[in-house]
Design an enzyme around this catalytic site. Structure first.
Site, PDB file in Angstrom:
ATOM      1  CE  LYS A  12      -1.376  -1.584   2.125  1.00 45.05           C
ATOM      2  NZ  LYS A  12      -1.523  -0.772   0.867  1.00 45.05           N
ATOM      3  CG  PHE A  60      -6.937   1.810  -6.933  1.00 49.68           C
ATOM      4  CD1 PHE A  60      -7.078   1.557  -5.567  1.00 49.68           C
ATOM      5  CD2 PHE A  60      -6.895   3.133  -7.356  1.00 49.68           C
ATOM      6  CE1 PHE A  60      -7.174   2.587  -4.645  1.00 49.68           C
ATOM      7  CE2 PHE A  60      -7.000   4.184  -6.435  1.00 49.68           C
ATOM      8  CZ  PHE A  60      -7.137   3.904  -5.077  1.00 49.68           C
ATOM      9  NE  ARG A  88      -0.690   8.604   5.291  1.00 47.35           N
ATOM     10  CZ  ARG A  88      -1.323   7.951   4.297  1.00 47.35           C
ATOM     11  NH1 ARG A  88      -2.053   6.862   4.570  1.00 47.35           N
ATOM     12  NH2 ARG A  88      -1.217   8.349   3.065  1.00 47.35           N
ATOM     13  CB  THR A  94       0.470   6.109  -2.215  1.00 49.04           C
ATOM     14  OG1 THR A  94      -0.208   6.925  -1.250  1.00 49.04           O
ATOM     15  CG2 THR A  94      -0.378   4.893  -2.541  1.00 49.04           C
ATOM     16  NE  ARG A 105       2.859   2.880   1.672  1.00 51.94           N
ATOM     17  CZ  ARG A 105       1.725   3.557   1.714  1.00 51.94           C
ATOM     18  NH1 ARG A 105       1.722   4.870   1.542  1.00 51.94           N
ATOM     19  NH2 ARG A 105       0.584   2.923   1.939  1.00 51.94           N
ATOM     20  CG  HIS A 118      -3.577   0.904   5.846  1.00 48.20           C
ATOM     21  ND1 HIS A 118      -4.272   1.650   4.927  1.00 48.20           N
ATOM     22  CD2 HIS A 118      -4.140   1.195   7.063  1.00 48.20           C
ATOM     23  CE1 HIS A 118      -5.222   2.345   5.548  1.00 48.20           C
ATOM     24  NE2 HIS A 118      -5.155   2.075   6.844  1.00 48.20           N
TER      25      HIS A 118
END
Ligand code: UDP
Ligand code: MG
Length: 136
Positions: A12, A60, A88, A94, A105, A118
Site C-alpha cells: 500500500k 471507513f 494472511r 488488520t 503489519r 493487502h
C-alpha cells in the site's frame, strides 16, 4: 494433497512511499512465495472504489478508497502452497497494534488504515482481485 494457490498482494501507499517495497517483496520470497506477476501503479479513486466494493457500506469506505488511490502501490500475484491463508498469516492482524511479532503489519504498519499490505481473504476473492489487476 498439494494445494498450490495464487493470491493477490498489494503493498500500500504508506509502505511504497517509505521505500519498503523491496524489503517486503524479499520477505515474501524468503517465506517461499513466488512472485508470478507484479506491477507498480497508481489507482484512480473510482478504481479503488471498485476494488474495495465489498466494504462500500462501511463507515471507513470513503477514507479507505481515498487512501488506496493516494499514491503508488505495488500489486503482485503470489504463489505458494495454501498461499491465501499463508499470506494472511504473514501479514498479521488488520490493526498493526494487534498484529503478532514478525508479521509484516507488525513490522511496518503505522495504523489500522495505513497497514502497509493487502491480501486476498478467500479463493473466490483471490480470483476476483487477480482478474481486477491482471486480466487485460
Ligand atoms: N480499515 C480501516 N478501518 C477499519 C477497518 C479496516 O481503515 O476499521 C481498512 C484497513 O486498511 C483494511 C481495509 O480497510 O486493511 C480492509 O478491511 P478488512 O476488514 O478487509 O481488513 P484486511 O482484510 O485488510 O485485514
Ligand atoms: Mg479484507
Amino acid at each position: 494433497m498439494s494445494n498450490i494457490e495464487q493470491t493477490l498482494s498489494i503493498i500500500k501507499p504508506d509502505a511504497v512511499e517509505r521505500n519498503l517495497d523491496i524489503e517486503i517483496k524479499s520477505i515474501f520470497q524468503n517465506q517461499g512465495f513466488k512472485i508470478v506477476k507484479e506491477k507498480k501503479l497508481k489507482l484512480e479513486k473510482s478504481e479503488a472504489e471498485q476494488f474495495y466494493k465489498v466494504h462500500e457500506t462501511k463507515p471507513f469506505y470513503n477514507d479507505l478508497c481515498e487512501y488506496l488511490s493516494s499514491g503508488t502501490i505495488v500489486v503482485m500475484i503470489l504463489e505458494k502452497e495454501n498461499a491465501i491463508k499463508s499470506n494472511r498469516n504473514l501479514m498479521g492482524a488488520t490493526d498493526p497494534h494487534k498484529a503478532e511479532e514478525g508479521t509484516i503489519r507488525k513490522l511496518y504498519g503505522k495504523s489500522i488504515d495505513k497497514n502497509s499490505v493487502h491480501g486476498s481473504d478467500s479463493p473466490e476473492n483471490a480470483k476476483i482481485e487477480i482478474d481486477f489487476f491482471f486480466k487485460n
